[in-house]
Design an enzyme around this catalytic site. Sequence first.
Site, mmCIF file in Angstrom:
data_model
loop_
_atom_site.group_PDB
_atom_site.id
_atom_site.type_symbol
_atom_site.label_atom_id
_atom_site.label_comp_id
_atom_site.label_asym_id
_atom_site.label_seq_id
_atom_site.Cartn_x
_atom_site.Cartn_y
_atom_site.Cartn_z
ATOM 1 N N GLU A 163 0.810 -1.228 0.000
ATOM 2 C CA GLU A 163 0.000 0.000 0.000
ATOM 3 C C GLU A 163 0.839 1.271 0.000
ATOM 4 O O GLU A 163 0.614 2.172 0.816
ATOM 5 C CB GLU A 163 -0.969 -0.016 1.194
ATOM 6 N N ASN A 204 2.337 -4.939 -3.230
ATOM 7 C CA ASN A 204 0.933 -5.323 -3.030
ATOM 8 C C ASN A 204 0.101 -4.068 -2.763
ATOM 9 O O ASN A 204 0.551 -3.160 -2.065
ATOM 10 C CB ASN A 204 0.894 -6.254 -1.798
ATOM 11 N N HIS A 240 -10.075 -6.368 -2.463
ATOM 12 C CA HIS A 240 -11.170 -6.221 -1.492
ATOM 13 C C HIS A 240 -12.312 -5.540 -2.235
ATOM 14 O O HIS A 240 -12.207 -4.383 -2.627
ATOM 15 C CB HIS A 240 -10.724 -5.349 -0.314
ATOM 16 N N GLU A 268 -5.733 -10.903 -1.538
ATOM 17 C CA GLU A 268 -6.530 -10.673 -0.314
ATOM 18 C C GLU A 268 -8.017 -10.603 -0.620
ATOM 19 O O GLU A 268 -8.735 -9.758 -0.078
ATOM 20 C CB GLU A 268 -6.102 -9.354 0.371
ATOM 21 N N ASP A 270 -11.834 -10.488 -0.812
ATOM 22 C CA ASP A 270 -13.090 -10.663 -0.077
ATOM 23 C C ASP A 270 -14.127 -9.790 -0.769
ATOM 24 O O ASP A 270 -13.778 -8.922 -1.570
ATOM 25 C CB ASP A 270 -12.954 -10.330 1.426
HETATM 26 C C1 XIL Z 1 -5.922 -6.185 8.309
HETATM 27 C C2 XIL Z 1 -6.292 -7.335 9.233
HETATM 28 O O1 XIL Z 1 -7.216 -8.176 8.573
HETATM 29 C C3 XIL Z 1 -6.879 -6.814 10.516
HETATM 30 O O2 XIL Z 1 -7.072 -7.866 11.444
HETATM 31 C C4 XIL Z 1 -5.956 -5.757 11.129
HETATM 32 O O3 XIL Z 1 -6.579 -5.192 12.246
HETATM 33 C C5 XIL Z 1 -5.614 -4.682 10.129
HETATM 34 O O4 XIL Z 1 -5.075 -5.274 8.970
HETATM 35 N N1 XIL Z 1 -4.809 -4.795 3.551
HETATM 36 C C6 XIL Z 1 -3.755 -5.495 4.053
HETATM 37 C C7 XIL Z 1 -3.913 -6.304 5.262
HETATM 38 O O5 XIL Z 1 -2.688 -5.538 3.411
HETATM 39 O O6 XIL Z 1 -2.739 -6.395 6.019
HETATM 40 C C8 XIL Z 1 -5.037 -5.778 6.128
HETATM 41 O O7 XIL Z 1 -5.238 -6.690 7.191
HETATM 42 C C9 XIL Z 1 -6.291 -5.619 5.315
HETATM 43 C C10 XIL Z 1 -6.079 -4.636 4.196
#
Ligand code: XIL
Length: 348
Positions: A163, A204, A240, A268, A270
Amino acid sequence: MVRRTISTSVVATFAALTAGAVLLAAAPSQTPLRELADAHEIAVGSAVGTGPLDNDAFYRSTLGREFSSVTAENAMKWKFVQPEPGPYDWSAADDLVSFAEQHDQRVYGHTLVWHQGSPQWLVDAVEAGEYTDEELRELLRTHITEQVRHFGTKVWAWDVVNEVFEDDGSLRPSIWLDALGPDYITDSFRWAHQANPEAKLFINDYNIEWIGAKSDALYDLVADLKSQGVPIHGVGFQTHRTNRELPADYQENLQRFADLDLDVAVTEMDVRIELPADDADLETQAEVYADAVQACLAVSRCVSYSVWGFSDKYSWIPSTFPGYGAGHLYDENDATKPAYHAVSDALS
Ligand code: XIL
C-alpha cells in the site's frame, strides 16, 4: 429363527444408516479447492488469524483441507513480531509456518513494509525526532534482513512493500517516504533479495483492480524498477471488493503487469455485503469471487489466488467497514456459501 432374521436385518439396516451418516459427515462431497487449483498449477490461499488457528478445530481442518497457501493475517507484521524494541517474537508466525509445513502449504509472507504495520515504539520515536534519516534507513534494512532471514526458504513470496500509493497515484506519506524519499522502495527490494535470493518479491496494493490513476502509477513504478534491474518479481492485487461487479478490465489489468515479465497474484480477496445480506447479495458475491478466479486462470503469470480469511466468523470487515460483513466463503455457522461453490466451479 424369524425373530433372529428380523433383528439381524434391523441391525444391518441400522449399521448401513450409521455408516451412511458417518460418511456424509466425514467426507465432504466437494473436491477441495486446493486439489482443483493444483490442476491449474496455481496456489489457492487464505489469510489466517492466530486466534482461530489456535482455538478452532473446524477452522484448522478446513484450512488444511481446502488451501495450498497461507498468509498471516497479522502475525508477520512488524508491530506483531517486534512489539517492543529489542528481540523479535516470532512465535505466532512460526506456529503458522509449522502448520503450513504439516499441511504441505506455501507461506506467502505479509508484509515487510507497511505504513499501518510499524510498531508504536518506532512511530513514537520517529515523531520525537530520535532518529536521523540514516539511522532510520539502517533500522529498516535490519528489520527486512532479520525477518526475511528468519523464515528463509519457508516463505516462498514476500509482500515487500504494501500500500505505498494513495488512490490518486501519488506516493503515500509515511515515516519511510518522509525520511528516505521514494528510494526506500527500491532499497527494500534489494535488501529482501540479499536476505533470501530465492524468495519471490511482490509489491501489493488495493484499489488497483482496474486501470486508473493508482494502477497506472504502480505500473510506471514497477516498469521503472524492472528497467533498473531491481529484484521485483510480482504484483499483488488485494481485491477487497463489494458485491457489485468486479471491474470489467480486471483481467486486462492483470495482463498488462504480467506483460512486464512479472508474476501477478490475487492476494486478499473478499467481497463485503451491506448487511443484512439476502440471497441475491450472496449470488452476486459468488459471481464476483468467481470472476476473479477466472481472470487469474486466464492470465498465465497469475500464480496464486488468495482470500482474506475464508470465514464470516473471523472477519476483519465489520470492524473496518461498519454496516458491512458476510464477505467470505463460509458463513458464521461454518457452512459453505454460494461464493465457495462459485470458486470451486470456476476452478473445476
Ligand atoms: C488487516 C487485518 O485483517 C486486521 O485484522 C488488522 O486489524 C488490520 O489489517 N490490507 C492489508 C492487510 O494488506 O494487512 C489488512 O489486514 C487488510 C487490508
